[in-house]
Write a protein that holds these residues in place. Structure first.
Motif, short mmCIF file in Angstrom:
data_model
loop_
_atom_site.label_atom_id
_atom_site.label_comp_id
_atom_site.label_asym_id
_atom_site.label_seq_id
_atom_site.Cartn_x
_atom_site.Cartn_y
_atom_site.Cartn_z
N TYR A 116 0.84 -1.21 0.00
CA TYR A 116 0.00 0.00 0.00
C TYR A 116 0.87 1.25 0.00
CZ TYR A 116 -4.29 -2.58 0.75
OH TYR A 116 -5.35 -3.40 0.59
N ASP B 128 -7.27 0.37 -4.65
CA ASP B 128 -5.83 0.23 -4.90
C ASP B 128 -5.44 -1.24 -5.04
OD1 ASP B 128 -5.18 2.91 -4.97
OD2 ASP B 128 -5.00 3.05 -2.80
N GLN B 146 -8.09 2.73 -12.69
CA GLN B 146 -7.46 4.01 -12.33
C GLN B 146 -8.39 5.15 -12.67
OE1 GLN B 146 -4.57 5.00 -11.15
NE2 GLN B 146 -3.15 3.28 -11.36
N SER B 215 -1.92 7.57 0.46
CA SER B 215 -2.48 6.24 0.32
C SER B 215 -3.68 6.19 1.26
CB SER B 215 -1.46 5.18 0.71
OG SER B 215 -2.08 3.92 0.64
N SER B 217 -4.53 5.85 -2.75
CA SER B 217 -4.08 6.78 -3.80
C SER B 217 -5.23 7.65 -4.30
CB SER B 217 -3.47 6.01 -4.96
OG SER B 217 -4.45 5.25 -5.62
#
Lengths: 814, 229
Positions: A116, B128, B146, B215, B217
């Protein structure tokens, strides 16, 4: 009295919130509360004493953020020593007559671990280790790891505590309103991992009030065999006239907590927003409650970073395809360090319906320790299936277990003393559910009674390491019936014996039974059914074999393990109407392949069927046609006459802006499917396949963006270039060493951020010095031609196609 | 509602910031044109494709769009956190904010504002995981994930921004264009203090890496100035 002894018969009361009380005492925003241990010890002692006075047995030291990332080592030592001393002093001054303990408090580092984030697991272990070590030296009675919202980070902290201290360790996680940790773990997964690593108490704190944590607590109580702890907030915070207020008050809070104590929670306190009044109310309520005894739930669990898999009564399927034995194409992938191929096998098996993946990457001529570690890290970044670490190399096993994010299945141990002495300590330390082969120094017994006897011996030896029978699963070894027709019966009887006499789980590498026979799936699947009937708990098997899946779904339906036959009906209704050879990993990525690009790309009128399939991005079709053509056509001719021209059509379309990036990628994937068939056909032959000049590619140090890099890699591979992908965040030396090692004539570097361009420049400098022959092309959002020239690159490539054209040009010049 | 209340509360204060407020939203409607644009299509092609999608017509990327929507269903959360405070100015005329800066861009963006909102939004870490997976095994699909992720967090941020706009108008304020760290002369290194001021790590799961990237993201931070009219 030692804390673990005290806990046996009593509730253990923790303290409440610290932060708000410190703010009231004058802690400014941005000021580190840990420094108050030294600067304002009287304030800390006063607050902590008020908790002991309220009835807390355990007060946490004021060290939530005391770690080496925030403080220099010398100051860190001072802080932790002072913090433990303050808590001790508070206990001494308190008028409370209860047993009192001091916990070394450890909160998260605030760094997000890979994949991550960009922080290394090993670095996190190191950071936690220092705090745990100092806390132990300073004289704490236990270590309290709390507010952890990521399972990997939790593992790092617990491992560090275990490696650096003999103190009891409590572990508490912060769950979101969805009942999961921020990175996805549910309570059962955490129970599996933390108990495997021998945490002394586990549970939840912070984030929510006691009522919102009921579901999480019920799960803990259902699955945990160690004491469960609860340290909730005073409900949810809101702002009122510039002050945080919480919506639950001591009376209501203690009522909610008392209900959970009645259900079995044994350790409790409060977190944000709670004060000594809350603790006092809880202690008062608990007087009328008898602690529920902690019992062994006797569950056999493995886990990933999101969920646990429980063995029994429903059979578990373990995918066998990540294994080079007898698979030339897989061996080639290992030698070429082709991680994507391994990941592909893992994900295809997941789509085919397995619950676990066996991971075996052992080959005599590769570095198995590195390969297994890398495979585990990469697999757990893309799949949430638990893994079975399959190796005979104990060093590789330890490395893999260490970096695994969860409680792994371990394959394997056996009855040989030497093997047990090597494997069991690892399982005891890292946790694990271990496959134990019923063989020993005397080999594999031919009859079932002797196999059962070996199993007994293994259970006894495991117990010496604190590994319970529930963490063992016996593999009584499926031998091929073509060599000995009685082999099948012996194995079935051993499964029955271990199930009925030892009440233990069994697993088989089921495919072995049919080795050397034609139409193996018929024999294997029938054997599978027979063994399941004898009590087999799991099988390492080929999920692409329809016959195996048929048996699995039918068995569950027939044995009342599939409510209303829902799973079976679902499975049956998705079966293809016409029988085809089931090797393609049912349905994997079918959706995206079905699209087809068409528009803009098909400027050329008459193109062949294969070219058309590639241009339109139909990957299944491209693979199929290639396979057919390989019978009659030379592999390299297919590449030259079909694949490359098709790619050129799409590539030119892209350059002319009639084709867009998604279509380019789909076509590239279709071409890849075609190449896969070609590689399969050529694997093992002298000719290693179509390959042009070597290309090393990497995202530079400090940068973690790799989408662009991955696209360039994919397209270059399509054009037949041998691309070595070093990944992202790659230090200059690593890139240079690789370029020297394979004498790569061209290197591609990618950077997305302005802050990482200096790393790119540094890499180019080092390349010029150590590998002056290498041409360097660069790309990424922040670069342009001018900037590229400034940092010394040979070429700026705007996109993947420009990179292809550049390398083609270099090839012509060579 | 909570934004309006926060404005009322901050009006009673001379200086300082209120404590963070956290909210969860339902999924905003998908803006397909934006999604396709973030997925690598040029603006015009994205517009054409989005129109085709709305009309139920076929277009080359349709299967990808549908597959993406199916795969991310249930993987998303829609969280916004914000703090509101009175805006003061230092002797040199720069705004005093929870993150240190000497920014000309912010100075002009926040001109005449007496109140500011610092906000962070995220759609969570689930996407993610999927992006990582499909980037490796099906890059076109990875690209669309994305794209959809970027669209989702933008739409979430827009939803919040619209609520701010409406609450501000009702209370007699004009909201200035939202401004994110990394724009103009504001370095992204301010993200650390920015997110700390929202306790975003603990409360929203938004953390920074060494390069100050967030994060999950698909997260956004921004500052919105409120000017009294």
């Amino acid at each position: 009295m030692k804390i673990l002894d005290y806990m046996k018969d009593n509730f253990l009361f923790l303290d409440g919130g610290m932060g708000t009380l410190l703010q009231e005492a004058g802690l400014k925003p941005g000021e580190y509360p840990e420094r108050w241990n030294i600067e304002r010890p009287e304030e800390i002692i006063r607050i902590q004493k008020s908790y002991y006075d309220a009835g807390s047995n355990v007060v946490l030291s004021n060290t939530f953020g005391a770690n080496i990332l925030k403080f220099e080592e010398e100051e860190l030592r001072e802080i932790i020593f002072a913090a433990i001393k303050n808590a001790r002093e508070a206990a001494k001054r308190s008028t409370g007559t209860q047993e009192k303990f001091v916990a070394m408090d450890i909160g998260p580092l605030g760094k997000l671990l890979k994949p991550y984030g960009d922080y290394e697991f090993d670095d996190a272990v190191k950071a936690y280790a220092l705090s745990a070590k100092i806390g132990t030296e300073a004289g704490a009675d236990l270590i309290f790891i709390e507010t952890m919202n990521d399972s990997y980070d939790t593992k790092a902290a617990l491992l560090a505590a275990k490696e650096n201290s003999d103190l009891p360790v409590f572990v508490s996680n912060a769950y979101g309103s969805d009942g999961k940790l921020m990175t996805g773990a549910d309570p059962k997964a955490m129970v599996a991992m933390l108990e495997g690593m021998h945490a002394d108490a586990i549970g939840a704190n912070c984030s929510l009030g006691p009522d919102q944590l009921v579901g999480v607590m019920e799960d803990y109580l259902k699955y945990a065999s160690v004491p469960v702890l609860l340290k909730p907030n005073a409900g949810l915070p809101r702002s009122e006239n510039g002050k945080t207020v919480y919506d639950v008050f001591p009376e209501e809070f203690s009522q909610s907590v008392a209900k959970l104590l009645e259900k079995g929670v044994r350790i409790t306190g409060g977190c944000c927003g709670t004060t000594p009044d809350f603790i006092k109310a809880v202690v008062e309520k608990a007087k009328d409650i008898t602690p529920v005894p902690v019992t062994d739930k006797n569950l056999s669990l493995v886990s990933s970073y999101t969920h646990a898999v429980e063995f029994g009564p429903s059979p578990i399927l373990i995918g066998e395809r990540i294994n080079p034995t007898g698979k030339k194409r897989f061996q080639q992938a290992l030698r070429e360090h082709d991680i994507d191929y391994i990941l592909g096998e893992g994900l295809k098996q997941q789509d085919a319906g397995v619950q676990l993946l066996d991971v075996n990457v052992g080959l005599p001529d590769i570095d198995e320790v590195e390969m297994l570690r890398t495979s585990v890290l990469e697999l757990q970044a893309v799949t949430d299936l638990p893994l079975q670490i399959d190796t005979t190399d104990v060093v590789a096993m330890e490395e893999a277990l260490r970096c695994y994010n969860g409680k792994a299945m371990v394959n394997s141990v056996n009855g040989k003393e030497e093997v047990m002495e090597a494997v069991f300590p690892l399982v005891a330390k890292y946790g694990g559910f271990v496959v134990a082969l019923t063989l020993d120094e005397g080999g594999i017994p031919t009859n079932s009674a002797d196999r059962v006897a070996i199993a007994k011996k293994i259970i006894k030896k495991a117990a010496e390491y604190g590994i319970a029978k529930k963490d063992l699963i016996f593999d009584p070894l499926a031998m091929t019936i073509s060599a000995d027709t009685n082999a099948g019966i012996a194995t079935m009887e051993a499964v029955k014996g271990i199930t009925n006499e030892l009440h233990a789980h069994t697993s088989l590498g089921i495919s072995n039974v049919s080795f050397g026979l034609p139409e193996r799936n018929i024999v294997t699947s029938t054997f599978f059914a027979l063994c399941l009937q004898e009590g087999l708990s799991a099988a390492i098997m080929n999920p692409y074999a329809r016959e195996m899946m048929n048996v699995y779904f039918a068995f569950r339906a027939l044995h009342g393990l599939d409510d209303n036959c829902v799973d079976y009906i679902n499975y049956a209704s998705n079966l293809p109407k016409v029988e085809t050879v089931a090797t393609a990993g049912a349905g994997a990525n079918a959706g995206a392949g079905a699209g087809g690009t068409g528009a803009g790309a098909t400027g050329a009128a008459d193109i062949s069927e294969l070219q058309n399939a590639i241009v339109r991005g139909l990957k299944d079709k491209a693979g199929l046609i290639t396979k057919e053509q390989l019978g009659s056509k030379d592999a390299l001719d297919i590449v030259k006459d079909e694949v490359i021209p098709a790619l050129n059509i799409v590539g030119e379309g892209f350059e002319k802006k009639t084709v867009y990036l998604p279509q380019l990628l789909m076509a590239a994937e279709a071409a890849k499917a075609s190449f896969e068939e070609i590689k399969k056909a050529m694997a093992g032959s002298e000719d290693a396949g179509p390959s042009r000049c070597a290309f090393v590619i990497a995202t530079v140090h400090g940068d973690i963006h790799d989408i662009g890099k991955n696209i360039v890699k994919l397209i270059l591979e399509n054009y037949g270039y041998a691309v070595t992908d070093l990944g992202k965040d790659v230090p200059p030396e690593v890139i240079v060493d690789k370029v020297i090692e394979i004498h790569a004539p061209v290197v591609g570097l990618s950077a997305l951020m302005t802050t990482t361009v200096p790393a790119m420049e540094e890499t180019i400098k080092l390349l010029r010095e150590k590998a002056p022959w290498a041409k360097v092309c660069v790309g990424g959002a922040v670069l342009n031609e001018e900037y590229a020239a400034k940092i010394g690159a040979d070429m700026y490539c705007k996109d993947a196609m420009e990179t292809v054209r550049y390398v083609e040009q270099l090839e012509r010049e060579m | 509602m909570s934004i309006e209340n926060s404005i009322k509360e901050i009006e009673m204060m001379e200086e300082g910031f209120l404590l963070p407020v956290y909210m969860e939203y339902k999924a905003p409607n998908v803006n397909f044109k934006e999604m396709l644009r973030y997925s690598g299509l040029p603006i015009k092609a994205a517009g054409d494709a989005a129109r085709a999608y709305a009309n139920g017509e076929d277009f080359p990327e349709k299967a990808l769009v549908e597959e993406t929507l199916k795969l991310i269903d249930k993987e998303l959360q829609f969280k916004v956190g914000f703090i509101i405070g009175r805006l003061k100015w230092d002797e040199e005329g720069y705004p005093i904010l929870p993150f240190k800066q000497h920014s000309e861009s912010l100075k002009s963006n926040l001109e005449k504002c007496g109140t500011v909102i610092l906000m962070a939004s995220t759609i969570g870490a689930g996407i993610d995981k999927l992006i990582r997976r499909y980037e490796r095994t099906n890059p076109a699909l990875g690209m669309f994930m994305q794209g959809l992720g970027a669209e989702r967090v933008e739409s979430l941020t827009d939803t919040f921004n619209k609520e701010v706009h409406e609450a501000a108008a009702k209370m007699g304020y004009k909201d200035h264009a939202r401004f994110s760290p990394g724009f103009g002369d504001v370095p992204i290194s301010v993200q650390k203090e920015f997110l700390d001021s929202l306790d975003a790590g603990r409360r929203m799961g938004i953390l920074l890496n060494e390069s100050y990237l967030m994060s999950p993201s698909k997260s956004v931070t921004a500052i919105i100035g409120l000017e009294r009219i």
